[in-house]
Design an enzyme around this catalytic site. Sequence first.
Site, PDB file in Angstrom:
ATOM      1  N   LYS A   1       0.834  -1.218   0.000  1.00 40.67           N
ATOM      2  CA  LYS A   1       0.000   0.000   0.000  1.00 40.67           C
ATOM      3  C   LYS A   1       0.866   1.264   0.000  1.00 40.67           C
ATOM      4  O   LYS A   1       0.575   2.216  -0.724  1.00 40.67           O
ATOM      5  CB  LYS A   1      -0.880  -0.061   1.257  1.00 40.67           C
ATOM      6  CG  LYS A   1      -1.954   0.961   1.352  1.00 40.67           C
ATOM      7  CD  LYS A   1      -3.034   0.483   2.299  1.00 40.67           C
ATOM      8  CE  LYS A   1      -2.506   0.067   3.661  1.00 40.67           C
ATOM      9  NZ  LYS A   1      -2.348   1.185   4.583  1.00 40.67           N
TER      10      LYS A   1
ATOM     11  N   ARG B   1      10.930 -11.414   5.373  1.00 39.57           N
ATOM     12  CA  ARG B   1      11.672 -10.159   5.527  1.00 39.57           C
ATOM     13  C   ARG B   1      12.611 -10.243   6.741  1.00 39.57           C
ATOM     14  O   ARG B   1      12.177 -10.524   7.855  1.00 39.57           O
ATOM     15  CB  ARG B   1      10.661  -9.021   5.738  1.00 39.57           C
ATOM     16  CG  ARG B   1      11.303  -7.661   5.805  1.00 39.57           C
ATOM     17  CD  ARG B   1      10.307  -6.594   5.536  1.00 39.57           C
ATOM     18  NE  ARG B   1       9.322  -6.464   6.599  1.00 39.57           N
ATOM     19  CZ  ARG B   1       8.229  -5.728   6.514  1.00 39.57           C
ATOM     20  NH1 ARG B   1       7.959  -5.090   5.407  1.00 39.57           N
ATOM     21  NH2 ARG B   1       7.399  -5.645   7.528  1.00 39.57           N
TER      22      ARG B   1
ATOM     23  N   ARG C   1      12.166  -9.390  12.677  1.00 38.29           N
ATOM     24  CA  ARG C   1      11.521  -8.603  13.730  1.00 38.29           C
ATOM     25  C   ARG C   1      10.363  -9.411  14.313  1.00 38.29           C
ATOM     26  O   ARG C   1       9.706 -10.158  13.590  1.00 38.29           O
ATOM     27  CB  ARG C   1      10.922  -7.321  13.134  1.00 38.29           C
ATOM     28  CG  ARG C   1      11.955  -6.349  12.670  1.00 38.29           C
ATOM     29  CD  ARG C   1      11.234  -5.108  12.172  1.00 38.29           C
ATOM     30  NE  ARG C   1      12.180  -4.180  11.591  1.00 38.29           N
ATOM     31  CZ  ARG C   1      11.863  -3.247  10.712  1.00 38.29           C
ATOM     32  NH1 ARG C   1      10.624  -3.122  10.299  1.00 38.29           N
ATOM     33  NH2 ARG C   1      12.766  -2.427  10.247  1.00 38.29           N
TER      34      ARG C   1
ATOM     35  N   ARG D   1      -2.391 -10.055  13.308  1.00 42.06           N
ATOM     36  CA  ARG D   1      -2.701  -8.734  12.759  1.00 42.06           C
ATOM     37  C   ARG D   1      -3.718  -8.839  11.626  1.00 42.06           C
ATOM     38  O   ARG D   1      -4.598  -8.000  11.478  1.00 42.06           O
ATOM     39  CB  ARG D   1      -1.420  -8.068  12.238  1.00 42.06           C
ATOM     40  CG  ARG D   1      -0.706  -7.275  13.318  1.00 42.06           C
ATOM     41  CD  ARG D   1       0.751  -7.050  13.001  1.00 42.06           C
ATOM     42  NE  ARG D   1       1.001  -6.185  11.858  1.00 42.06           N
ATOM     43  CZ  ARG D   1       2.144  -6.189  11.163  1.00 42.06           C
ATOM     44  NH1 ARG D   1       3.116  -7.013  11.483  1.00 42.06           N
ATOM     45  NH2 ARG D   1       2.315  -5.368  10.157  1.00 42.06           N
TER      46      ARG D   1
END
Length: 215
Positions: free
Chosen positions: A13, A126, A161, A172
């Site tokens: 986004k 990631r 992370r 989430r």
Amino acid sequence: MRLVLVGPPGSGKGTQADRLVRDLKLTYIGTGEILRDAIRRQTPVGLQAEPWIRRGELVPDVLVNDLVAELFQHNRPDCFVLDGYPRTSSQAASFDALLKQQYLTLDAVINLTIADDEVVRRISSRWCCVNKACAACYNLALRPPKKIGICDRCGSALAQRDDDKEETVRRRLVGFHAVTNDLITHYRRQGLVRDVAATDAVDVIYQNVLNQLPQ
Ligand code: AMP
């Protein structure tokens, strides 16, 4: 052009918003960024929002509605892309009233769609540099470091992370869908929603976004 961008974390986004801002000369309004800045400056809004943001929860609607209303009342942007607001159908109702008061209308709500499993795959691949001054991030699938586990830029170790771990991402996403379904229904009723698949290459997604905008 007045747009709202909706999409889960990992849908790209932010990248799409950057391109729209650059090419269509839109004002970028990102409530996450505004709130983080308010926290850094320890403003009253920042102090109120901080505990929610730290817990990874949405801040109360009234706080973010007031923040956006103040922004529009002081510096009414004519053309904009909203990123991260409205997040709930109640925020959307408040924003409808604000726009009406300002004699503005929305042109489209771009809904970036992507399967949860793909989001998890993207985010959990990631890995970022542990050296805070560097903080370079790599995607193990798409843009891996030259040496596994080592930052190309500064040679420090790479780590995942906590936010990017699968169980956190899935949690989430559950929260995202719980509020976004109503938000999208709200805007579908107004005929504003344009669904764009967020699974293609960035350039293709962007072209599809542009194709969906009213002339
Ligand atoms: P973002 O950068 O958009 O992911 O936002 C970061 C954090 O700011 C979110 O996790 C929320 O705690 C808060 N936030 C940003 N925008 C909103 C919003 N429209 N409603 C409630 N909380 C928000």
